[in-house]
Design an enzyme around this catalytic site. Sequence first.
Site, mmCIF file in Angstrom:
data_model
loop_
_atom_site.group_PDB
_atom_site.id
_atom_site.type_symbol
_atom_site.label_atom_id
_atom_site.label_comp_id
_atom_site.label_asym_id
_atom_site.label_seq_id
_atom_site.Cartn_x
_atom_site.Cartn_y
_atom_site.Cartn_z
ATOM 1 C CD1 TRP A 1 45.773 33.622 -89.738
ATOM 2 C CD2 TRP A 1 44.030 32.381 -89.116
ATOM 3 N NE1 TRP A 1 46.196 32.323 -89.691
ATOM 4 C CE2 TRP A 1 45.140 31.528 -89.316
ATOM 5 C CE3 TRP A 1 42.816 31.809 -88.706
ATOM 6 C CZ2 TRP A 1 45.081 30.154 -89.131
ATOM 7 C CZ3 TRP A 1 42.756 30.425 -88.528
ATOM 8 C CH2 TRP A 1 43.874 29.612 -88.733
ATOM 9 C CG MET A 2 48.643 35.075 -84.318
ATOM 10 S SD MET A 2 49.026 36.018 -82.823
ATOM 11 C CE MET A 2 47.925 35.254 -81.643
ATOM 12 C CG ASP B 1 52.882 28.913 -87.969
ATOM 13 O OD1 ASP B 1 51.738 28.553 -87.716
ATOM 14 O OD2 ASP B 1 53.521 28.514 -88.960
ATOM 15 C CD GLN C 1 53.288 32.731 -91.200
ATOM 16 O OE1 GLN C 1 52.780 32.109 -92.090
ATOM 17 N NE2 GLN C 1 54.277 33.599 -91.413
ATOM 18 C CD1 TRP D 1 46.974 30.526 -92.417
ATOM 19 C CD2 TRP D 1 46.442 30.258 -94.576
ATOM 20 N NE1 TRP D 1 48.142 30.393 -93.130
ATOM 21 C CE2 TRP D 1 47.844 30.231 -94.461
ATOM 22 C CE3 TRP D 1 45.878 30.118 -95.846
ATOM 23 C CZ2 TRP D 1 48.695 30.061 -95.544
ATOM 24 C CZ3 TRP D 1 46.729 29.950 -96.934
ATOM 25 C CH2 TRP D 1 48.118 29.918 -96.776
ATOM 26 C CG ASP E 1 57.589 26.282 -91.961
ATOM 27 O OD1 ASP E 1 57.191 27.273 -92.596
ATOM 28 O OD2 ASP E 1 56.851 25.309 -91.681
ATOM 29 C CD GLU F 1 52.806 22.410 -91.438
ATOM 30 O OE1 GLU F 1 52.118 22.206 -90.425
ATOM 31 O OE2 GLU F 1 52.394 23.067 -92.408
ATOM 32 C CG ASP G 1 50.258 13.158 -87.242
ATOM 33 O OD1 ASP G 1 49.914 13.427 -88.407
ATOM 34 O OD2 ASP G 1 50.701 12.053 -86.880
HETATM 35 N N1 DQQ Z 1 52.028 27.788 -91.176
HETATM 36 C C1 DQQ Z 1 52.766 28.555 -92.132
HETATM 37 C C2 DQQ Z 1 53.682 27.588 -92.793
HETATM 38 C C3 DQQ Z 1 53.826 26.530 -91.773
HETATM 39 C C4 DQQ Z 1 52.447 26.413 -91.209
HETATM 40 C C5 DQQ Z 1 51.813 29.233 -93.085
HETATM 41 C C6 DQQ Z 1 52.394 25.755 -89.863
HETATM 42 O O1 DQQ Z 1 54.907 28.197 -93.150
HETATM 43 O O2 DQQ Z 1 54.293 25.327 -92.295
HETATM 44 O O3 DQQ Z 1 50.982 30.155 -92.414
HETATM 45 O O4 DQQ Z 1 51.270 26.133 -89.142
#
Ligand code: DQQ
Length: 581
Positions: free
Chosen positions: A59-60, A62, A78, A86, A186, A240, A273
């Site tokens: 998984w990947m 942000d 991520q 996730w 974030d 976010e 959204d």
């Molecule tokens: N993904 C991260 C958060 C962020 C979200 C967690 C946005 O920090 O808000 O993997 O896709």
Amino acid sequence: MTYLKLEVTMEKSVVLVIGFWLLLLGNGVQSHRQDKKHQSLPRDQPYRTGYHFQPPKNWMNDPNGPMYYKGVYHLFYQYNPYAAVWGNITWAHSISYDLVNWINLDIALSPGDPFDINGCWSGSTTFLSGEKPVILYTGSDTMNRQVQNLAEPKNLSDPLLREWVKSSHNPLMSPVDGIDPKNFRDPTTAWQGPDGLWRVLVGNEMDGHGRALLYRSQDFITWSQSKEPIHSSTRTGMWECPDFYPVSIDGKNGVETSSLDKFTKHVLKASFDNSDHYVLGNYTSVTDNFLVDTDFLDNDSDLRYDYGNFYASKTFFDSGKKRRILWGWILESDNTTDDVKKGWSGLQSIPRTILLSKTGKQLIQWPLEEIEKQHTIKVSFENKELKGGSVLEVSGITASQADVEVSFSLSSLKEAELMDPSWVDPKLLCSQKTASVRSNVGPFGILVLASKDLTEQTAIFFRVFRSEDNYVVLMCSDQSRSSVEEGPQKTIYGAFIDIDPLNEKISLRSLIDHSIVESFGGEGRACITARVYPKLAIDNQAYLYAFNNGTLDVNIPTLNAWSMKNAQIVSSTKRRKPNLN
Ligand code: DQQ
């Protein structure tokens, strides 16, 4: 054919003009001469991309903390080292010398400390004095509260910055004073005001509405929250991955994040959204006041980086080439079972340069120039009349892995369909007026990742409407026929695009890469990214067409299309998996 010009020696290409009714009936039309690439066997992973960034498996999501340091580009993201879903979120780390070919390094940050035991979530990098890069990221702590943490490179003389050390001062920012601990995350790249203080934004929600909290610090360790967020909106939910940066008014170069003068405007982007929305405005550092030109409305009039599948993006200033570059996470649009089966989920967009438009009213995005190094075989033609109701095959390239640039010019605009003022939602309009709904001026565009008989096709197209005093151009990306399978989402995306078709050509560039199509309309004024999972139009069975399903003829002044070679993505080490407690 005289209008077809091949720039490399290859088998003669076949260009066909097909009646549009054939497209609708889905008939086979003429045998296709296969070039060498077309003879390759279908792969067992038809949806893995050739020149987009993706890790070998799992998984990947942000993109995090992209930066340019001592001649090397860094991308963190991520990443779940254990599965294609996730969870167990770490900061994976890859580096590049050209933003196209990548070397995967060991994971930079893994959960393991009380302040990030439940995940190292999104964040950004900032250069402190002496060009020292540091990371600010969100940790999910022992109580699943979101806190902001600092990490620093272990060895600054290593240009690859392989090892990162979490600060002993962590967490630096905690959800106190009524901040919702589940919606506090974030951090942006920080910027320094003329008073020497660092500023950073953190995404937050208050009473169900989005805002970007502002923190200030002298030493990057002790942070105090400003009374007022830099901006908030009662029209949206949680923000976010906020991003806040200057753009130059002359629309020429990118600008460093702390730059501030009368020749810049500021962009505030927030992800909500399932889309990345932005506003433009004027920022005054003395008061930290950000006065927006037009505010978020969370409706169809919001400015968006991309009107398709593109989320949680982040920009960085590339000091080497003086440009600002945007990365976005492109989600899968199949389902979790499919992801687990294929063993991976998530792509990164092709990095895009981002500039302010000449009108000052929107941003312009364009695939970074380095991607053109992937061009191999080229086919092109000029000044081709596309009759109303016709389809033209563009052959000779690998249509499943290609870069296509085409422009359209129109003559009889007076006969364009009348725009109904109630048609304010471009996405809805595209889904009502699909590629098979004919009008006078349009739909015209390209069919990508199409099967030979056009049963499968992803249509990216335009339609022109006439209103009282001007023309309205609609750009659509229609996935409704992208797969014969029922499973994947088949959303139809749309955007109005600021083009005057009386005085300029309507241009389109699409980057096609097996399961992703990134389209740039009007030289980057509207972007639409789609994920598609064809069953028939795979590898050598994928075809590319230009089409005009309007009743009036359309001219193609130029079309250039290239096969794209694979990016090299290699691993420097066998990625160590972090220990889970
Ligand atoms: N993904 C991260 C958060 C962020 C979200 C967690 C946005 O920090 O808000 O993997 O896709």
